[in-house]
Design an enzyme around this catalytic site. Sequence first.
Site, PDB file in Angstrom:
ATOM      1  N   ASP A 272      -6.988 -35.548  68.295  1.00 14.31           N
ATOM      2  CA  ASP A 272      -6.529 -34.188  68.725  1.00 14.31           C
ATOM      3  C   ASP A 272      -5.569 -33.842  68.641  1.00 14.31           C
ATOM      4  O   ASP A 272      -4.162 -34.538  68.583  1.00 14.31           O
ATOM      5  CB  ASP A 272      -6.782 -34.348  70.363  1.00 14.31           C
ATOM      6  CG  ASP A 272      -6.962 -32.932  71.003  1.00 14.31           C
ATOM      7  OD1 ASP A 272      -6.324 -32.001  70.972  1.00 14.31           O
ATOM      8  OD2 ASP A 272      -8.051 -32.858  71.666  1.00 14.31           O
TER       9      ASP A 272
ATOM     10  N   TYR B 232     -16.339 -16.987  66.332  1.00  9.46           N
ATOM     11  CA  TYR B 232     -17.326 -18.115  66.876  1.00  9.46           C
ATOM     12  C   TYR B 232     -18.404 -18.174  66.985  1.00  9.46           C
ATOM     13  O   TYR B 232     -18.898 -19.336  66.354  1.00  9.46           O
ATOM     14  CB  TYR B 232     -16.685 -18.172  68.396  1.00  9.46           C
ATOM     15  CG  TYR B 232     -16.950 -19.314  69.019  1.00  9.46           C
ATOM     16  CD1 TYR B 232     -16.297 -20.637  69.028  1.00  9.46           C
ATOM     17  CD2 TYR B 232     -17.946 -19.284  70.020  1.00  9.46           C
ATOM     18  CE1 TYR B 232     -16.596 -21.869  69.594  1.00  9.46           C
ATOM     19  CE2 TYR B 232     -18.335 -20.462  70.897  1.00  9.46           C
ATOM     20  CZ  TYR B 232     -17.653 -21.725  70.515  1.00  9.46           C
ATOM     21  OH  TYR B 232     -18.044 -22.484  71.606  1.00  9.46           O
TER      22      TYR B 232
ATOM     23  N   ALA C 233     -19.191 -19.009  62.979  1.00  5.36           N
ATOM     24  CA  ALA C 233     -18.984 -20.530  62.758  1.00  5.36           C
ATOM     25  C   ALA C 233     -19.938 -21.270  63.332  1.00  5.36           C
ATOM     26  O   ALA C 233     -20.366 -22.474  62.672  1.00  5.36           O
ATOM     27  CB  ALA C 233     -17.461 -20.748  63.300  1.00  5.36           C
ATOM     28  N   LYS C 234     -20.370 -21.065  64.521  1.00  2.43           N
ATOM     29  CA  LYS C 234     -21.111 -22.095  65.270  1.00  2.43           C
ATOM     30  C   LYS C 234     -22.568 -22.111  64.728  1.00  2.43           C
ATOM     31  O   LYS C 234     -23.345 -23.186  64.781  1.00  2.43           O
ATOM     32  CB  LYS C 234     -21.276 -21.831  66.733  1.00  2.43           C
ATOM     33  CG  LYS C 234     -20.118 -22.355  67.666  1.00  2.43           C
ATOM     34  CD  LYS C 234     -19.752 -23.793  67.235  1.00  2.43           C
ATOM     35  CE  LYS C 234     -18.677 -24.303  68.452  1.00  2.43           C
ATOM     36  NZ  LYS C 234     -18.218 -25.653  68.147  1.00  2.43           N
TER      37      LYS C 234
ATOM     38  N   ALA D 105     -20.311 -26.273  79.546  1.00  6.02           N
ATOM     39  CA  ALA D 105     -19.623 -27.229  80.196  1.00  6.02           C
ATOM     40  C   ALA D 105     -18.405 -26.560  80.884  1.00  6.02           C
ATOM     41  O   ALA D 105     -17.883 -25.523  80.350  1.00  6.02           O
ATOM     42  CB  ALA D 105     -19.095 -28.537  79.708  1.00  6.02           C
TER      43      ALA D 105
ATOM     44  N   SER E 137     -15.120 -26.296  81.132  1.00  4.59           N
ATOM     45  CA  SER E 137     -13.846 -27.058  80.610  1.00  4.59           C
ATOM     46  C   SER E 137     -12.844 -25.695  80.674  1.00  4.59           C
ATOM     47  O   SER E 137     -13.163 -24.619  80.888  1.00  4.59           O
ATOM     48  CB  SER E 137     -14.312 -27.296  79.106  1.00  4.59           C
ATOM     49  OG  SER E 137     -14.253 -26.255  78.182  1.00  4.59           O
ATOM     50  N   ARG E 138     -11.527 -26.097  80.013  1.00  3.39           N
ATOM     51  CA  ARG E 138     -10.521 -24.935  80.098  1.00  3.39           C
ATOM     52  C   ARG E 138     -11.160 -24.013  79.069  1.00  3.39           C
ATOM     53  O   ARG E 138     -10.702 -22.585  79.598  1.00  3.39           O
ATOM     54  CB  ARG E 138      -9.135 -25.501  79.464  1.00  3.39           C
ATOM     55  CG  ARG E 138      -9.247 -25.795  78.188  1.00  3.39           C
ATOM     56  CD  ARG E 138      -7.880 -26.400  77.597  1.00  3.39           C
ATOM     57  NE  ARG E 138      -8.083 -26.409  76.204  1.00  3.39           N
ATOM     58  CZ  ARG E 138      -6.991 -26.829  75.316  1.00  3.39           C
ATOM     59  NH1 ARG E 138      -5.869 -26.757  76.000  1.00  3.39           N
ATOM     60  NH2 ARG E 138      -7.292 -26.607  74.002  1.00  3.39           N
TER      61      ARG E 138
HETATM   62  P1  NAI Z   1     -11.330 -27.766  74.889  1.00  2.00           P
HETATM   63  O1  NAI Z   1     -10.586 -26.593  74.852  1.00  2.00           O
HETATM   64  O2  NAI Z   1     -11.134 -28.378  76.521  1.00  2.00           O
HETATM   65  O3  NAI Z   1     -11.422 -28.875  73.951  1.00  2.00           O
HETATM   66  C1  NAI Z   1     -11.090 -28.777  72.366  1.00  2.00           C
HETATM   67  C2  NAI Z   1     -10.059 -29.675  71.871  1.00  2.00           C
HETATM   68  O4  NAI Z   1     -10.012 -29.579  70.549  1.00  2.00           O
HETATM   69  C3  NAI Z   1      -8.800 -29.395  72.470  1.00  2.00           C
HETATM   70  O5  NAI Z   1      -8.280 -30.481  73.183  1.00  2.00           O
HETATM   71  C4  NAI Z   1      -7.945 -28.874  71.305  1.00  2.00           C
HETATM   72  O6  NAI Z   1      -6.507 -29.669  71.554  1.00  2.00           O
HETATM   73  C5  NAI Z   1      -8.521 -29.436  70.243  1.00  2.00           C
HETATM   74  N1  NAI Z   1      -8.563 -28.837  68.818  1.00  2.00           N
HETATM   75  C6  NAI Z   1      -8.248 -27.570  68.709  1.00  2.00           C
HETATM   76  N2  NAI Z   1      -8.012 -27.303  67.376  1.00  2.00           N
HETATM   77  C7  NAI Z   1      -8.178 -28.519  66.683  1.00  2.00           C
HETATM   78  C8  NAI Z   1      -7.533 -29.031  65.410  1.00  2.00           C
HETATM   79  N3  NAI Z   1      -7.471 -28.115  64.504  1.00  2.00           N
HETATM   80  N4  NAI Z   1      -7.996 -30.312  65.050  1.00  2.00           N
HETATM   81  C9  NAI Z   1      -8.038 -31.218  66.155  1.00  2.00           C
HETATM   82  N5  NAI Z   1      -8.226 -30.985  67.576  1.00  2.00           N
HETATM   83  C10 NAI Z   1      -8.076 -29.493  67.645  1.00  2.00           C
HETATM   84  O7  NAI Z   1     -12.988 -27.134  74.932  1.00  2.00           O
HETATM   85  P2  NAI Z   1     -14.260 -27.768  75.270  1.00  2.00           P
HETATM   86  O8  NAI Z   1     -14.960 -26.728  76.036  1.00  2.00           O
HETATM   87  O9  NAI Z   1     -14.250 -29.324  75.579  1.00  2.00           O
HETATM   88  O10 NAI Z   1     -15.029 -27.625  73.700  1.00  2.00           O
HETATM   89  C11 NAI Z   1     -15.378 -28.741  72.950  1.00  2.00           C
HETATM   90  C12 NAI Z   1     -16.537 -28.075  71.909  1.00  2.00           C
HETATM   91  O11 NAI Z   1     -17.883 -27.742  72.646  1.00  2.00           O
HETATM   92  C13 NAI Z   1     -15.865 -27.039  71.133  1.00  2.00           C
HETATM   93  O12 NAI Z   1     -16.442 -27.222  69.945  1.00  2.00           O
HETATM   94  C14 NAI Z   1     -16.721 -26.065  71.754  1.00  2.00           C
HETATM   95  O13 NAI Z   1     -16.649 -24.898  70.763  1.00  2.00           O
HETATM   96  C15 NAI Z   1     -17.848 -26.470  72.267  1.00  2.00           C
HETATM   97  N6  NAI Z   1     -18.534 -25.800  73.138  1.00  2.00           N
HETATM   98  C16 NAI Z   1     -18.340 -25.671  74.328  1.00  2.00           C
HETATM   99  C17 NAI Z   1     -18.712 -24.851  75.293  1.00  2.00           C
HETATM  100  C18 NAI Z   1     -18.427 -25.021  76.872  1.00  2.00           C
HETATM  101  O14 NAI Z   1     -19.138 -24.306  77.625  1.00  2.00           O
HETATM  102  N7  NAI Z   1     -17.369 -25.840  77.265  1.00  2.00           N
HETATM  103  C19 NAI Z   1     -19.818 -24.040  75.101  1.00  2.00           C
HETATM  104  C20 NAI Z   1     -20.547 -24.253  73.767  1.00  2.00           C
HETATM  105  C21 NAI Z   1     -19.711 -25.143  72.668  1.00  2.00           C
END
Ligand code: NAI
Length: 291
Positions: free
Chosen positions: A28, A152, A155-156, A184, A186-187
């Site tokens: 991360d 987004y 990409a997805k 989820a 999340s932030r």
């Molecule tokens: P989050 O923002 O809590 O976590 C994403 C993490 O990725 C962060 O800790 C960030 O520092 C890290 N990150 C960002 N750019 C980076 C890079 N270039 N290299 C390494 N790390 C990097 O978000 P969340 O909700 O946990 O999302 C996780 C995945 O699930 C993402 O791919 C998101 O698109 C996907 N997602 C989440 C949804 C939701 O409801 N939370 C819905 C659909 C998809």
Amino acid sequence: MVTGAGGGIGRDFALAMAAAGARVLVNDIGTSVKGEGRDAGPAQKVADEIGKNAVANTDSVADWESANRIIQAAVDAFGRIDVVVNNAGILRDRFFFNMSVEEWRAVIDVHLNGSFYVSRAAATHFKAQQSGCYVHMTSTSGLVGNLGQANYSAAKLGIAALSKSIALDMARYNVRSNCIAPFAWSRMIGSIPTETEDQKARVEKLKAMETAKIAPLAVYLASEDAHDVSGQIFAVRANEIFLMSQSRPLRSVHRSEGWTPDSIRTQAIPALRAHFYPLERSQDVFSWDPL
Ligand code: NAI
């Protein structure tokens, strides 16, 4: 190896994989939801939480060289790599007509290019050892649709195609690739306004979509038990797990003499129209509260 494992869904993936006996590279860069700034703290904190079976890494997925360093760090630390979870992500939401090239590129770079870079870097090892597993995060914003997320969503949906391509190309090496579309609290979705009572009630329901509820499916997919599961797209929302559809022809029309714009207007479109998809967003399709 879990990318974006310093918080949110990725952190729970790392903890659950470790609890299931895996050694985990916790990657991360510790950035904001928009991808601004860097902090080595979050990855290290999760690695510390796991203990001796985890190593932190702060290289970005969004660049070919640094993505290779992530995979190399896992191989250096553990001697091999078995599972790649492409979870890192950022958002730069904007209506399409206002979206800047910078906003487009930043999101494509982390999600689509990042998933390719990391997957490709691991593929060399997977091919050589004739085993391996990918789990990629897609989203119903791409699979179904959403407002203000052209970068987004593109990409997805691209990641879903990447996963299918990997599954096809690497089946001969006993390598599997699947997608999860998570829902989820999340932030990333935590910025929903909570001013009115209705909004507050909605947010309380959304909080049932705990990030930790996504992890069991990822752990299962990463395990030997899932040896015959590849090329699939799942969705997880609180206690529900969905198998998502993949694009197939719905209906066809045929004229042996071929088509003109006029016969398309009078025959083809009326025949096909009954099967048109409405301009739905994810929340129109997932219209009931999380269970
Ligand atoms: P989050 O923002 O809590 O976590 C994403 C993490 O990725 C962060 O800790 C960030 O520092 C890290 N990150 C960002 N750019 C980076 C890079 N270039 N290299 C390494 N790390 C990097 O978000 P969340 O909700 O946990 O999302 C996780 C995945 O699930 C993402 O791919 C998101 O698109 C996907 N997602 C989440 C949804 C939701 O409801 N939370 C819905 C659909 C998809």
